[in-house]
Every structure is written in C-alpha cells, then in structure tokens.
Design an enzyme around this catalytic site. Structure first.
Site, mmCIF file in Angstrom:
data_model
loop_
_atom_site.group_PDB
_atom_site.id
_atom_site.type_symbol
_atom_site.label_atom_id
_atom_site.label_comp_id
_atom_site.label_asym_id
_atom_site.label_seq_id
_atom_site.Cartn_x
_atom_site.Cartn_y
_atom_site.Cartn_z
ATOM 1 N N HIS A 65 0.150 -1.260 0.059
ATOM 2 C CA HIS A 65 0.161 -0.154 -0.068
ATOM 3 C C HIS A 65 1.100 1.532 -0.479
ATOM 4 C CE1 HIS A 65 -3.845 -2.356 2.110
ATOM 5 N NE2 HIS A 65 -3.033 -2.568 0.725
ATOM 6 N N GLU A 85 1.037 3.822 2.109
ATOM 7 C CA GLU A 85 1.072 4.576 3.410
ATOM 8 C C GLU A 85 1.887 3.243 3.861
ATOM 9 O OE1 GLU A 85 -3.534 4.265 3.662
ATOM 10 O OE2 GLU A 85 -1.617 3.298 1.652
ATOM 11 N N CYS A 96 -2.101 -1.406 7.619
ATOM 12 C CA CYS A 96 -1.060 0.423 8.174
ATOM 13 C C CYS A 96 -1.948 1.552 8.894
ATOM 14 C CB CYS A 96 -2.542 1.112 6.028
ATOM 15 S SG CYS A 96 -1.591 0.244 4.730
#
Length: 191
Positions: free
Chosen positions: A112, A114, A143
C-alpha cells in the site's frame, strides 16, 4: 516607469492604456493560495500517478511542519514484479475484525502507498514522529497499525473505505487526529 514609443504619440492613448491596465487588475479575482491540506493532497494525487496496481492507484505524502518527509505509492517492493508487469495476484480474504465471514478480493502483489512511504522513511533514517500523513483513502488495519507505530499524529484521507471501521477505531484509541475530506467511497471492480 516603462516607455512604450508606440503609445507616446498620443496622450489620449496613454491615458486609455493606463485605464485599461488598472481596470484589468481591479476586476481579476484575487489569487487564493491553497491550504496546506489542499496543497499536500494535490501532491499526493501526483504521487499516485506512479502507482503500479490498476486496482488502486493510490499515493501518500508524509509531512511535518509543512515539509515533505516521505512519499509512497501502491507498488511492489524494489526488484519484484508489479501488477502492471505481471498482472494482479488476487486472494480471497476476510476483513480483519469483521465477523461476517464475507470474502473480498485483495491484490497482494504490491504494498500500500502508506506502507511504501513509511518504509522509505525508515530506510532513509527519517523520523516520522509527530508527522501528518495524506492518503487516498482510509487506511486498512495493517496500515493503521503502521501509522500508529511510526508515531504519526494526523491522518488526512480523500475518500472513505467501505471496511475501514476497525482502522478508524484503532486510530481513535491511539489519539490520532483523523479527517476524511469527502463522502466518496473507494470502490474496486471485480476481477
């Protein structure tokens, strides 16, 4: 004062020219600088253009004191094939802390946005303690935990995520300032 020879021939032309210039600047709308949140969300949008998974071309910007510390986008770890090269790697999984038992499609080939931004900060020795993170959508539980563990204190999201209830709960318990800017909900096409 600037001299324009072609206007000097006629005092009337100079007066008319000055009036037009003054009028032009009087009627134009005043330029309004974007807020810091708007500014960093626009940068996040540009970062997302580098994402390599067509299911979620998301981006992330991490800032502190209005300066960028790290950026990240959805993509495979360096040296591994990404979705644009090798296709999606879809798994069926349940959502963490969801007792419904419903299965969702999830691409696991990439990290992801993040995760990539936090990992990049760690690789470069950049402390994210007290930072703000600007992201495309509400974070998943993994996350959210990384955000909490990194010491990030503020989360700003563009969109909601349909299964982000547990993430919101964790961020709230951790005392993290959490803002979603729109009521739009992230959706994915079925693979």
């Amino acid at each position: 004062m600037l001299f324009y020879p072609h206007l000097a021939n006629s005092l009337h032309s100079v007066v008319k020219w000055k009036k037009n210039i003054n009028y032009k600047y009087m009627v134009e709308e005043k330029f309004v600088r974007p807020s810091w949140d708007e500014y960093f969300m626009k940068i996040r949008e540009a970062v997302s253009l580098r994402a390599t998974c067509g299911r979620g071309r998301a981006g992330c910007v991490i800032t502190k004191d209005n300066h960028i510390l790290s950026t990240g986008y959805v993509g495979a770890p360096s040296g591994l094939p990404d979705c644009d090269e090798a296709g999606h790697l879809i798994t069926k999984s349940t959502v963490e802390n969801d007792d419904s038992g419903e299965f969702h499609d999830h691409c696991v080939r990439t990290l992801h946005a993040e995760q990539n931004a936090i990992a990049y900060g760690a690789r470069k020795g950049v402390s994210l303690e007290g930072a703000s993170i600007y992201i495309s959508m509400e974070p998943c539980p993994v996350c959210a935990r990384l955000i909490i563990a990194a010491g990030i204190k503020r989360v700003v999201c563009e969109k909601k995520y349909p299964t982000a209830g547990y993430s919101r709960e964790m961020l709230d318990k951790a005392g993290i300032d959490f803002t979603v800017l729109t009521d739009r909900v992230q959706e994915y096409e079925k693979e």
